[in-house]
Design a protein around this motif. Structure first.
Motif, PDB file in Angstrom:
ATOM      1  N   GLY A   6     -24.458 -60.299 -30.112  1.00 26.79           N
ATOM      2  CA  GLY A   6     -23.300 -59.933 -30.925  1.00 26.79           C
ATOM      3  C   GLY A   6     -23.530 -58.786 -31.880  1.00 26.79           C
ATOM      4  O   GLY A   6     -22.617 -58.390 -32.610  1.00 26.79           O
ATOM      5  N   ASN A   7     -24.722 -58.233 -31.910  1.00 25.93           N
ATOM      6  CA  ASN A   7     -25.032 -57.135 -32.830  1.00 25.93           C
ATOM      7  C   ASN A   7     -24.637 -55.811 -32.182  1.00 25.93           C
ATOM      8  O   ASN A   7     -25.262 -55.355 -31.236  1.00 25.93           O
ATOM      9  N   THR A   8     -23.612 -55.199 -32.689  1.00 25.36           N
ATOM     10  CA  THR A   8     -23.112 -53.952 -32.106  1.00 25.36           C
ATOM     11  C   THR A   8     -23.618 -52.719 -32.843  1.00 25.36           C
ATOM     12  O   THR A   8     -23.264 -51.597 -32.488  1.00 25.36           O
ATOM     13  N   SER A   9     -24.433 -52.910 -33.877  1.00 26.52           N
ATOM     14  CA  SER A   9     -24.941 -51.773 -34.640  1.00 26.52           C
ATOM     15  C   SER A   9     -26.279 -51.267 -34.105  1.00 26.52           C
ATOM     16  O   SER A   9     -26.834 -50.324 -34.639  1.00 26.52           O
ATOM     17  N   GLU A  10     -26.809 -51.915 -33.076  1.00 27.25           N
ATOM     18  CA  GLU A  10     -28.088 -51.525 -32.508  1.00 27.25           C
ATOM     19  C   GLU A  10     -27.873 -50.931 -31.109  1.00 27.25           C
ATOM     20  O   GLU A  10     -26.805 -51.078 -30.528  1.00 27.25           O
ATOM     21  N   PRO A  11     -28.891 -50.259 -30.573  1.00 17.92           N
ATOM     22  CA  PRO A  11     -28.739 -49.665 -29.233  1.00 17.92           C
ATOM     23  C   PRO A  11     -28.430 -50.698 -28.158  1.00 17.92           C
ATOM     24  O   PRO A  11     -27.716 -50.398 -27.202  1.00 17.92           O
ATOM     25  N   VAL A  38     -31.361 -60.416 -20.581  1.00 20.51           N
ATOM     26  CA  VAL A  38     -30.390 -59.389 -20.204  1.00 20.51           C
ATOM     27  C   VAL A  38     -29.791 -58.813 -21.479  1.00 20.51           C
ATOM     28  O   VAL A  38     -29.224 -59.551 -22.298  1.00 20.51           O
ATOM     29  N   TYR A  39     -29.958 -57.504 -21.647  1.00 19.74           N
ATOM     30  CA  TYR A  39     -29.410 -56.802 -22.812  1.00 19.74           C
ATOM     31  C   TYR A  39     -28.234 -55.936 -22.370  1.00 19.74           C
ATOM     32  O   TYR A  39     -28.287 -55.290 -21.320  1.00 19.74           O
ATOM     33  N   LYS A  40     -27.200 -55.912 -23.204  1.00 19.45           N
ATOM     34  CA  LYS A  40     -26.065 -55.020 -22.949  1.00 19.45           C
ATOM     35  C   LYS A  40     -26.302 -53.708 -23.683  1.00 19.45           C
ATOM     36  O   LYS A  40     -26.705 -53.701 -24.849  1.00 19.45           O
ATOM     37  N   VAL A  41     -26.081 -52.593 -22.993  1.00 19.58           N
ATOM     38  CA  VAL A  41     -26.278 -51.279 -23.590  1.00 19.58           C
ATOM     39  C   VAL A  41     -25.056 -50.941 -24.451  1.00 19.58           C
ATOM     40  O   VAL A  41     -23.913 -51.013 -23.973  1.00 19.58           O
ATOM     41  N   ASN A  42     -25.294 -50.604 -25.694  1.00 20.76           N
ATOM     42  CA  ASN A  42     -24.214 -50.211 -26.607  1.00 20.76           C
ATOM     43  C   ASN A  42     -24.001 -48.713 -26.462  1.00 20.76           C
ATOM     44  O   ASN A  42     -24.706 -47.908 -27.074  1.00 20.76           O
ATOM     45  N   HIS A  43     -23.035 -48.345 -25.637  1.00 16.02           N
ATOM     46  CA  HIS A  43     -22.794 -46.924 -25.378  1.00 16.02           C
ATOM     47  C   HIS A  43     -22.278 -46.188 -26.609  1.00 16.02           C
ATOM     48  O   HIS A  43     -22.354 -44.955 -26.676  1.00 16.02           O
ATOM     49  N   ASP A  44     -21.754 -46.915 -27.584  1.00 17.11           N
ATOM     50  CA  ASP A  44     -21.196 -46.296 -28.790  1.00 17.11           C
ATOM     51  C   ASP A  44     -22.191 -46.269 -29.948  1.00 17.11           C
ATOM     52  O   ASP A  44     -21.829 -45.955 -31.070  1.00 17.11           O
ATOM     53  N   PHE A  45     -23.440 -46.629 -29.663  1.00 21.79           N
ATOM     54  CA  PHE A  45     -24.438 -46.653 -30.733  1.00 21.79           C
ATOM     55  C   PHE A  45     -24.615 -45.264 -31.339  1.00 21.79           C
ATOM     56  O   PHE A  45     -24.690 -44.263 -30.633  1.00 21.79           O
ATOM     57  N   LYS A  46     -24.691 -45.219 -32.666  1.00 20.91           N
ATOM     58  CA  LYS A  46     -24.919 -43.979 -33.391  1.00 20.91           C
ATOM     59  C   LYS A  46     -26.359 -43.975 -33.894  1.00 20.91           C
ATOM     60  O   LYS A  46     -26.757 -44.851 -34.655  1.00 20.91           O
ATOM     61  N   ALA A  47     -27.118 -42.996 -33.455  1.00 20.99           N
ATOM     62  CA  ALA A  47     -28.531 -42.944 -33.821  1.00 20.99           C
ATOM     63  C   ALA A  47     -28.688 -42.803 -35.325  1.00 20.99           C
ATOM     64  O   ALA A  47     -27.986 -42.028 -35.981  1.00 20.99           O
ATOM     65  N   THR A  48     -29.626 -43.579 -35.881  1.00 26.55           N
ATOM     66  CA  THR A  48     -29.879 -43.543 -37.336  1.00 26.55           C
ATOM     67  C   THR A  48     -31.313 -43.158 -37.645  1.00 26.55           C
ATOM     68  O   THR A  48     -31.712 -43.136 -38.804  1.00 26.55           O
ATOM     69  N   ASN A  49     -32.102 -42.892 -36.579  1.00 25.28           N
ATOM     70  CA  ASN A  49     -33.521 -42.576 -36.737  1.00 25.28           C
ATOM     71  C   ASN A  49     -34.281 -43.687 -37.432  1.00 25.28           C
ATOM     72  O   ASN A  49     -35.279 -43.453 -38.121  1.00 25.28           O
ATOM     73  N   ALA A  50     -33.779 -44.915 -37.278  1.00 21.91           N
ATOM     74  CA  ALA A  50     -34.470 -46.046 -37.889  1.00 21.91           C
ATOM     75  C   ALA A  50     -35.807 -46.255 -37.198  1.00 21.91           C
ATOM     76  O   ALA A  50     -35.957 -46.044 -36.010  1.00 21.91           O
ATOM     77  N   ASN A  51     -36.777 -46.657 -37.974  1.00 27.13           N
ATOM     78  CA  ASN A  51     -38.113 -46.856 -37.430  1.00 27.13           C
ATOM     79  C   ASN A  51     -38.338 -48.243 -36.885  1.00 27.13           C
ATOM     80  O   ASN A  51     -39.346 -48.531 -36.300  1.00 27.13           O
ATOM     81  N   GLY A  52     -37.415 -49.145 -37.148  1.00 25.62           N
ATOM     82  CA  GLY A  52     -37.632 -50.493 -36.655  1.00 25.62           C
ATOM     83  C   GLY A  52     -36.792 -51.490 -37.397  1.00 25.62           C
ATOM     84  O   GLY A  52     -36.057 -51.160 -38.318  1.00 25.62           O
ATOM     85  N   THR A  53     -36.883 -52.719 -37.007  1.00 23.31           N
ATOM     86  CA  THR A  53     -36.139 -53.798 -37.632  1.00 23.31           C
ATOM     87  C   THR A  53     -37.098 -54.773 -38.273  1.00 23.31           C
ATOM     88  O   THR A  53     -38.230 -54.927 -37.838  1.00 23.31           O
ATOM     89  N   SER A  54     -36.664 -55.421 -39.293  1.00 26.01           N
ATOM     90  CA  SER A  54     -37.511 -56.381 -39.984  1.00 26.01           C
ATOM     91  C   SER A  54     -37.496 -57.710 -39.270  1.00 26.01           C
ATOM     92  O   SER A  54     -36.460 -58.159 -38.809  1.00 26.01           O
ATOM     93  N   PRO A  55     -38.648 -58.328 -39.165  1.00 27.90           N
ATOM     94  CA  PRO A  55     -38.693 -59.650 -38.543  1.00 27.90           C
ATOM     95  C   PRO A  55     -38.076 -60.679 -39.454  1.00 27.90           C
ATOM     96  O   PRO A  55     -38.756 -61.287 -40.278  1.00 27.90           O
ATOM     97  N   SER A  56     -36.792 -60.896 -39.276  1.00 24.60           N
ATOM     98  CA  SER A  56     -36.045 -61.741 -40.202  1.00 24.60           C
ATOM     99  C   SER A  56     -36.549 -63.164 -40.236  1.00 24.60           C
ATOM    100  O   SER A  56     -36.458 -63.836 -41.253  1.00 24.60           O
ATOM    101  N   ASN A  57     -37.116 -63.627 -39.124  1.00 25.06           N
ATOM    102  CA  ASN A  57     -37.562 -65.023 -39.125  1.00 25.06           C
ATOM    103  C   ASN A  57     -38.749 -65.230 -40.063  1.00 25.06           C
ATOM    104  O   ASN A  57     -38.941 -66.304 -40.603  1.00 25.06           O
ATOM    105  N   ILE A  58     -39.574 -64.181 -40.261  1.00 24.39           N
ATOM    106  CA  ILE A  58     -40.679 -64.300 -41.221  1.00 24.39           C
ATOM    107  C   ILE A  58     -40.129 -64.422 -42.631  1.00 24.39           C
ATOM    108  O   ILE A  58     -40.564 -65.251 -43.435  1.00 24.39           O
ATOM    109  N   THR A  59     -39.146 -63.568 -42.942  1.00 22.90           N
ATOM    110  CA  THR A  59     -38.540 -63.626 -44.268  1.00 22.90           C
ATOM    111  C   THR A  59     -37.888 -64.978 -44.506  1.00 22.90           C
ATOM    112  O   THR A  59     -37.986 -65.562 -45.589  1.00 22.90           O
TER     113      THR A  59
END
Length: 977
Positions: free
Chosen positions: A682-687, A710-731
């Motif tokens: 459900g995350n549409t802000s990622e690739p 199976v991952y769905k490709v988000n064709h409308d993704f806008k590149a943000t040059n992000a270096n990565g995502t935080s491991p939320s489960n650790i937090t």
């Protein structure tokens, strides 16, 4: 009257002989059928990858006819270019199967028909093997021997078992049939027999090369033999007729199909057949017009001229150049620069060990067969045995998949050798009987029997030894014998891994794909899975096992290994709607009772094990992405698109050899992971966003998992040059600790983490947490973990503690030399041998002190041999017993083989084929089994309670040697003393 009786007796003997031949052939067929059908216990599926395409192509013929098939351009594969099916596939297989289905299919579904097809064809090939060897030797017995060995040959079974609806079984069937007819035609004197045999034999070889590219091998020994006939044949005219008709039939049939077509006619195999037939023609003319003395010299001169012409054709390039695989088969010393070719498992070069494992004692008899073929100059067909024997072994030295030809060669030669050994025994016995009959005409009957016994017994003993020698590879050793080699699940049933179990992950994923994605969806995955996606998922794929566009495969590799945004861009350029990855590993029990999420060890045959090939094929520097061991990922890998798609985060490294822990990679260290989905549903802000994960990945139950994601490709993704995502489960974990986790659990956790390490900051933090102070420190730790500046150091032995997270979780080093295994049948007292196996004793005692063995079942019970336990998968009463025998502590220890024999009561460590793969599973020897000596590590012995061991050994078991009542063979706990 006497003549009639003699005629009747001869007729009776002939009838008996034919009945015995039929009986042995039926036996060979039955054995072959049973062994090839053995994988049915794992499920009724097509096997491997190519058979799914071959099924789809056959289905197209059945539904649309032969004409449309020859013109079929398939846009569902290799999108967007598509594929010309008839020109790029083994059409002979598809046309044969479709025709046979229309004739014999009756009410059977095409899928069922194609699953059984290789079993029936492979079993029928035993009869053809008999005919070939009988045609070579002129005798029935070696033919019968060869049919039995063909039935049990591991290399042939593994490439023709249940569901292997692929090229090899039919190619071998046609190839053996054509070879038999060719040899039989050479022996015939009457034109009414030799002409149809030569023509039909050529047709079968032509169909063989249209069904399997590898069947072009059959042309090599036949072509060489035709040249040899120019020197040794005593019936040149008839042999010439056979050679010409045979060659013409092969060329016409192979050339008529889109594949191989003219590439075969003008390629090296076709040119070999044509030039050998021309050589025999010229030689026949010359020999008929020359004296016998000068004929051989002239024939040699002609051969020299033909060799020069052939070399000129090759050097000048006046032929259709085959692919590297075919050139490499002819010249094994060629080295491949193609990483894609190198990445295919069946293209690996076989070793000497592979030959001994596949052929065992037959190699000795094959050597005898070579000598006999040299010695027997009267039978020209024996020369063919020598040619096919040596060329088959030579060709197989290149690729593992070509061991089928070494099998045929060694079976032919060894059958000749065994037959001559048997013949020597029977001839000696006959001579002895004749001698005794003559010498005892005036002697006593008792004296005759005594002499016969004295002369016959040594040869009877030799015959018994021969039978035992030939039986050894059928049963020894337990992991690699010829019978066990048939016990292989279909690829889609075990996820393409080496585990002998079944999983529905792939079946259910592809079913979900066919029902929940748009019909025109394009799915990108590594090329291994393309045929599955197209056939079972019913969706368009980017690449598949045909590997017809290597540039496309390189692009897919670049997509996976490139940085996140660049990889996403490549996926868009490929017009991918979905990306599928596959990851295999083992889930370990959670350490923290408050957080049931499991820990993970990766690597057993999924994309996590293929990443080094992705890196190489994509043209990247491997050292930048993986550690020196070629497997453990570096940070640059985790920053790639594939690394982001892998739903895991590294949390520490454990070295089982030294028992040390480290936050960073060390040689021989095993990385541990926690689940970390970077592209959640459900995350549409990622690739990408995860839309489906197979059930074994979603489950938190300990044991193996086969995650198809199976991952769905988000064709409308806008590149943000992000270096990565935080491991939320650790937090989240840190947050839960800060909000009131039990101080005792925190202390236990810290003790476990800090034990054996110098990370005092963890102990200090835990101490403050246990006293209820400074929750902010937890947030600080979580932040550092999320940014990759620190790691939780997890001791792997503790991580595997399923039921105990109390103070016993600390790494206790014990010096106890005895222990009691308390079972549901009673206690078993054992003594350890730390002087010869210190690491195994320590490992066993550490696991026992933490309760690792509490509740496990003796999952393997083989009366008279061993009882085996130590798999944590057996603790859970709800888990499938298909996983029994596959579990472990998540690490391995090196072997400590010693001189203590495997006698009754010995405690020894179980392992896989790798000597350094022991973990937690152990076995107790029921009867002396010294053949295990120096192959498994002895580390203790039962001193009291062997009667309890025998009670467990007498438990009722199923076909998999598992106890039908697990509670009758369960370990309650192990108490160290």
């Amino acid at each position: 009257m006497a003549g009639r009786e003699l005629l009747k007796s001869e007729k009776s003997r002939r009838t008996t002989k034919y009945l015995l031949i039929i009986a042995v052939l039926c036996l060979a067929f039955s054995i072959a059928f049973i062994l090839r059908a053995y994988p049915i216990k794992y499920g009724f599926y097509l096997n491997e990858f190519d058979p799914f395409f071959d099924f789809r192509a056959t289905e197209y013929i059945v539904n649309n006819g032969y004409g449309p098939y020859l013109e079929w351009h398939d846009y569902k594969s290799w999108f967007p270019d598509g594929r010309e099916i008839a020109e790029t596939s083994q059409s002979g297989l598809h046309l044969t199967a479709a025709t046979l289905y229309k004739i014999f299919g009756m009410n059977m579904s095409l899928m069922d028909f194609t699953i059984w097809f290789p079993v029936v064809i492979g079993s029928a090939s035993t009869v053809l093997m008999f005919l070939v060897v009988r045609a070579i030797t002129g005798s029935t017995i070696p033919g019968l021997i060869s049919s039995l060995f063909f039935a049990v040959s591991p290399a042939i079974i593994q490439r023709g078992n249940l569901g292997w609806f692929k090229s090899e079984p039919l190619g071998l069937f046609y190839g053996l049939g054509g070879t038999y007819l060719f040899l039989s035609a050479l022996k015939d004197k009457k034109y009414k027999f030799l002409i149809p045999k030569a023509i039909f034999g050529g047709i079968l070889i032509g169909l063989a090369v249209t069904s399997w590219g590898g069947a072009q091998y059959f042309v090599i020994p036949i072509g060489i033999f035709i040249i040899v006939l120019g020197f040794v044949s005593k019936d040149l005219k008839n042999n010439l007729i056979v050679a010409v008709l045979f060659t013409a039939s092969v060329i016409l049939v192979a050339g008529a199909f889109p594949r191989p077509g003219m590439s075969f006619v003008l390629g090296l195999p076709g040119l070999l057949l044509i030039t050998s037939s021309l050589f025999l023609l010229v030689t026949t003319v010359v020999r008929l017009k020359s004296s016998e003395r000068r004929a051989t010299l002239k024939t040699a001169i002609i051969l020299g001229i033909f060799v020069i012409i052939g070399m000129s054709i090759v050097v000048g390039g006046f032929y259709k150049v085959p692919s590297f695989r075919y050139l490499n088969a002819i010249n094994p010393f060629l080295s491949s620069e193609n990483k894609l070719v190198e990445s295919v498992a069946e293209h690996f070069t076989p070793t000497i060990v592979d030959y001994f494992r596949q052929f065992s004692i037959l190699i000795i008899f094959a050597g005898l067969g070579i000598w006999l073929s040299f010695k027997n100059k009267n039978n020209t067909n024996m020369i063919f045995a020598l040619i096919i024997g040596l060329t088959g072994i030579y060709i197989s030295a290149t690729f593992a998949r070509l061991l089928v030809f070494a099998s045929i060669s060694i079976i032919i030669l060894s059958s000749i050798g065994i037959y001559q050994s048997i013949r020597a025994i029977t001839s000696i016995r006959t001579e002895a009987e004749q001698t005794l009959t003559t010498s005892n005409k005036s002697g006593a009957k008792a004296q005759k029997n005594m002499k016969l016994k004295k002369q016959f017994l040594p040869y009877a003993g030799f015959a018994a030894i021969l039978i035992v020698m030939l039986s050894i590879p059928m049963v020894y050793d337990s992991n690699t014998n010829w019978i066990t080699s048939a016990d292989v699940p279909t690829s889609i049933a075990n996820g393409g891994t080496n585990y002998r179990l079944t999983t529905d992950d792939w079946i259910e994923t592809l079913d979900w794909m066919s029902k929940n994605t748009p019909v025109d969806s394009v799915v990108t995955a590594w090329w291994d899975y393309g045929y599955w996606i197209t056939t079972l998922g019913n969706r368009t794929s980017i690449a598949d096992n045909a590997t017809i566009n290597q540039t496309r495969i390189e692009t897919i590799a670049k997509m996976f290994i490139s940085p996140e945004e660049k990889g996403w861009k490549i996926a868009n350029d490929l017009k991918s709607d979905y990306i599928l990855i596959y990851v295999v590993g083992q889930k370990l029990p959670s350490l923290d009772p408050a957080n049931p999420s499991p820990l993970y060890v990766l690597g057993s045959g999924g994309d996590e094990s293929k990443k080094h090939w992705f890196i190489r094929i994509g043209g990247f520097n491997e050292s930048e992405y993986v550690e020196s061991n070629g497997d453990t990922p570096k940070q640059k890998y985790w920053d790639s698109l594939l690394g982001k798609m892998m739903p895991f985060q590294t949390i520490g490294f454990y070295n089982p050899s030294t028992g040390t822990l480290s936050p960073t990679y060390q040689p021989n260290a095993i990385p541990f992971y926690i689940k970390d989905i970077k592209y959640p549903k459900g995350n549409t802000s990622e690739p990408l966003s995860l839309v489906y994960a197979s059930k074994s990945f979603e489950s938190d139950d300990p044991g193996l998992f086969f995650g198809v994601l199976v991952y769905k490709v988000n064709h409308d993704f806008k590149a943000t040059n992000a270096n990565g995502t935080s491991p939320s489960n650790i937090t989240t974990l840190a947050s839960s600790l800060a909000n009131g986790t039990s101080p005792s659990n925190i202390t236990t956790l810290a003790s476990s983490l800090a034990n054996g390490t110098s990370h005092s900051n963890i102990t200090t933090l835990a101490s403050s947490l246990a006293n209820g102070t400074s929750p902010s420190n937890i947030t600080t730790l979580a932040s550092s973990l999320a940014n990759g500046t620190s790691n939780l150091i997890l001791e792997s032995n503790v991580l595997n503690n399923i039921n105990n997270t109390s103070s016993n979780n600390s790494m206790t080093t014990t010096t106890n030399n005895t222990a009691t295994i308390e079972t549901t049948q009673g206690p078993i007292k054992i003594e350890f041998y730390p002087d010869v196996a210190p690491n195994h004793v320590k490992n066993f005692q550490d696991l026992a002190s933490k309760g690792f063995y509490d509740g496990v079942v003796f999952h393997r019970i083989v009366p008279g041999f061993v009882i085996q336990a130590g798999d944590p998968n057996t603790k859970n009463g709800n888990s499938s017993n298909d996983t029994w025998g596959t579990g472990g502590p998540g690490y391995t220890i090196n072997q400590e083989f010693n001189n203590i024999p495997h006698e009754r009561g010995i405690l020894s460590m179980a392992r896989t084929n790798d000597p350094n793969s022991a973990g937690s599973q152990f076995f107790i020897v029921l009867n002396d089994s010294k053949f295990l000596d120096n192959q498994y590590t002895v580390f203790g012995k039962v001193t009291e309670g062997l009667e309890i061991v025998d009670k467990i050994a007498n438990s009722t078991t199923n076909a998999m040697d598992q106890p039908e009542d697990p509670n009758s063979a369960r370990i309650n706990k192990i108490v160290l003393q």
